[in-house]
Design an enzyme around this catalytic site. Structure first.
Site, short mmCIF file in Angstrom:
data_model
loop_
_atom_site.label_atom_id
_atom_site.label_comp_id
_atom_site.label_asym_id
_atom_site.label_seq_id
_atom_site.Cartn_x
_atom_site.Cartn_y
_atom_site.Cartn_z
N HIS A 72 12.47 19.40 -9.13
CA HIS A 72 13.62 19.26 -8.24
C HIS A 72 14.97 19.28 -8.97
O HIS A 72 15.94 19.82 -8.46
CB HIS A 72 13.50 17.95 -7.47
CG HIS A 72 14.64 17.72 -6.51
ND1 HIS A 72 14.83 18.50 -5.39
CD2 HIS A 72 15.64 16.80 -6.50
CE1 HIS A 72 15.90 18.07 -4.73
NE2 HIS A 72 16.40 17.05 -5.38
N ASP A 76 20.58 20.05 -4.03
CA ASP A 76 20.11 18.97 -3.17
C ASP A 76 21.09 18.79 -2.02
O ASP A 76 21.43 19.76 -1.35
CB ASP A 76 19.91 17.70 -4.02
CG ASP A 76 19.29 16.54 -3.28
OD1 ASP A 76 18.06 16.53 -3.10
OD2 ASP A 76 20.04 15.63 -2.90
#
Length: 318
Positions: free
Chosen positions: A295, A101
């Protein structure tokens, strides 16, 4: 099983809390938003047992690390200085840097701008995009026009903090286990309008995915109750500043060995194309797409991620 130990070190004028395990070549693990070094708990042990010194700091603004107040304290330049200084504090000349991320953006930038200190790089979920043709918030406004977009929502100081900190355990549960507001493909997100928030219209999930426990959620919530969301959100508020301060990212090439890992269902794939990365990262060895993964990839699929990491690390020159 290798033990995970904790300590605090000083670097670049701030104190960073570290979780670390093992001895050997240094592997620096950088987390994203809104997590902490705890997100690497599965990798710390696996890397240590394979003969590496794995170190996962709480990035400034998170967990038990320092949380400077000014927005500009979270610029990419400041963060990179933290990590270069961390290598110095650990007595290491070089490291392999791994990020997820926002941690991936930091890792790519470490490799691009400090190739003498970071000998290889692994990015997860977020590809290396170099430098946008115009300041990112302008680009996002052109891309999304009147459509609600979470990064633009995050820009006004205090607004997202008020929403996310109103009930931190609920917020964490939604972000990690639910359908978070950063999924621009979701119908609920597409229906949002100005004035809506990241959690608007999102239901709190009753059950957790198999990879996430109630204890994990409680840990993240406790850390965020201590740190608040401001530091992490300030990273988003520096995107235009980074564009101004780091023009060299437009031409810097990552020639070191590199690996990219992303989940097939990661919502970021809708607005973060990977094809441009091939020209910017001539050292890219592979781009792995894990079927069915979302994610939070290193937590969702630790065995596959660890296997890919170790295969990559073992391929590097000693």
């Amino acid at each position: 099983m290798a033990d995970i130990t904790h300590r605090v070190v000083q670097t670049n004028g701030v104190h960073l809390h570290l979780a670390e395990a093992g001895q050997g070549p240094l592997v620096l693990l950088l987390h994203g938003w809104p997590e902490s070094g705890y997100s690497w708990r599965h990798q710390l042990v696996a890397l240590a047992e394979a003969g590496y010194h794995a170190v996962a700091p709480d990035v400034r603004g998170y967990g038990q690390s320092d949380k400077p107040e000014p927005i500009e304290a979270y610029s990419m330049k400041a963060l990179l200085a933290d990590f270069v200084g961390l290598l110095d504090a650990l007595g290491e000349r070089t490291a392999v840097v791994v990020g997820h991320d926002w941690g991936a953006a930091m890792a790519w930038s470490c490799a691009a701008l400090h190739p003498d200190r970071f000998r290889a790089v692994v990015g997860m979920s977020v590809p290396h995009l170099g430098r946008a043709p115009l300041p990112p918030t302008q680009l996002f406004r052109r891309m999304f026009k009147d459509t609600w977009f979470y990064i633009l929502y995050f820009q006004e100081p205090g607004v997202a903090e008020a929403e996310l900190e109103a009930d931190i355990p609920r917020t964490v549960r939604i972000l990690l286990a639910g359908s978070p507001g950063f999924d621009s493909r979701a119908q609920g997100v597409k229906a949002r309008r100005e004035g809506d928030g990241l959690l608007t219209g999102v239901e709190v999930p009753d059950t957790l995915p198999a990879w996430l426990t109630e204890a994990d959620l409680a840990h993240f919530a406790k850390e965020l109750e201590h740190s608040g969301f401001r530091g992490g959100l300030n990273r988003y508020r520096n995107m235009d500043r980074d564009w101004e301060e780091l023009p060299e990212l437009a031409t810097a090439l990552i020639r070191q060995p590199a690996l990219f890992i992303v989940g097939e269902k990661d919502p970021g794939r809708a607005f973060a194309p990977v094809e441009p990365m091939k020209a910017l990262v001539p050292g890219l060895r592979d781009m792995l797409v894990l079927p069915g993964a979302g994610h939070w990839i290193q937590q969702e699929r630790p065995e596959e991620v660890n296997a890919a990491l170790l295969s990559f690390l073992r391929s590097l020159p000693t």
